[in-house]
Design an enzyme around this catalytic site. Structure first.
Site, PDB file in Angstrom:
ATOM      1  N   ASP A  70       0.881  -1.161   0.000  1.00 30.58           N
ATOM      2  CA  ASP A  70       0.000   0.000   0.000  1.00 30.58           C
ATOM      3  C   ASP A  70       0.920   1.212   0.000  1.00 30.58           C
ATOM      4  OD1 ASP A  70      -2.783   0.796  -0.017  1.00 30.58           O
ATOM      5  OD2 ASP A  70      -2.358   1.823   1.859  1.00 30.58           O
ATOM      6  N   TYR A 155       0.857  10.579  -9.093  1.00 26.79           N
ATOM      7  CA  TYR A 155       1.276  11.966  -8.855  1.00 26.79           C
ATOM      8  C   TYR A 155       2.691  12.254  -9.369  1.00 26.79           C
ATOM      9  CZ  TYR A 155      -2.699  11.908  -5.652  1.00 26.79           C
ATOM     10  OH  TYR A 155      -3.966  11.798  -5.109  1.00 26.79           O
ATOM     11  N   ARG A 187       8.993   2.452  -3.254  1.00 24.66           N
ATOM     12  CA  ARG A 187       8.737   1.032  -3.488  1.00 24.66           C
ATOM     13  C   ARG A 187      10.046   0.284  -3.696  1.00 24.66           C
ATOM     14  NH1 ARG A 187       4.991   1.558  -6.823  1.00 24.66           N
ATOM     15  NH2 ARG A 187       3.294   1.246  -5.347  1.00 24.66           N
TER      16      ARG A 187
END
Length: 203
Positions: A70, A155, A187
């Site tokens: 997430d 974004y 990530r």
């Protein structure tokens, strides 16, 4: 020995990335869609909580170990928003999300537009796993007043990466190559930690 892991996501890019990571370990990464797993209700209040909910849901439905992440954007001037609601900030997709963000920051000067991307990556061996593997990453930057770049998603066109991370260059996340982004991204950091630690969870 674990030889199959369900990815609690329908994102093809994530599936490809994790499939490459695990191929050297002779572990097959399977998309949750292969098992008709519906998206989990993201009722958590943090990225970690939502990643755990996704992984647990995939484990419960498939009976296999699961991996979930997430992630999102935190903007200091907006008290951390859009945060866990990043992907559904406007309710109408990436372009609308970016437009809403620019609108919310219209009166905010450049020095107060600091922001960061966050990622929480969770691996669970089964739905009742009491000690899931949790890895996190952060990418610091700020929000531009207009979009730059053609790469990335979300974004990225509005996210100016901290210049110190790029040797002083001023680039948005959407101006980075996939290789550049993976090296410094939120990530990428979480995945790097995950690769170092996952062996202990596969026995």
């Amino acid at each position: 020995m674990i030889d199959k892991i369900v990815l609690a996501s329908s994102n093809k890019g994530k599936l490809k990335e994790f499939a490459e990571i695990f191929s050297a370990m002779h572990i097959q990464i399977l998309p949750q869609s292969q098992f008709q797993v519906s998206d989990a209700d993201e009722t958590g209040l943090t990225f970690v909580e939502n990643a755990i909910l996704k992984a647990r849901h995939a484990c419960a439905v498939t009976g296999l170990p699961a991996l979930a992440d997430d992630s999102g954007l935190e903007v200091d001037a907006l008290l951390g928003a859009p945060g866990i609601y990043s992907s559904r900030y406007s309710g109408a997709g990436d372009s609308a999300n970016n437009s809403k963000l620019l609108e919310q920051l219209a009166q905010v000067p450049s020095e107060k537009r600091t922001a960061r991307y966050r990622c929480a990556l969770v691996f669970m061996r089964h739905a009742k796993d009491p000690t899931p593997l949790i890895c996190q990453g952060t990418l610091e930057g700020s929000i531009l007043t207009s979009a730059r770049g053609e790469f990335g998603f979300g974004y990225d066109p509005l996210f100016l990466v901290e210049p110190e991370l790029l040797g002083g260059r001023s680039l948005s996340a959407a101006q980075l190559t996939a290789e550049q982004k993976h090296k410094i991204s939120h990530r990428g950091q979480a995945v790097a930690d995950f690769v170092k630690l996952i062996d202990n969870y596969l026995r």
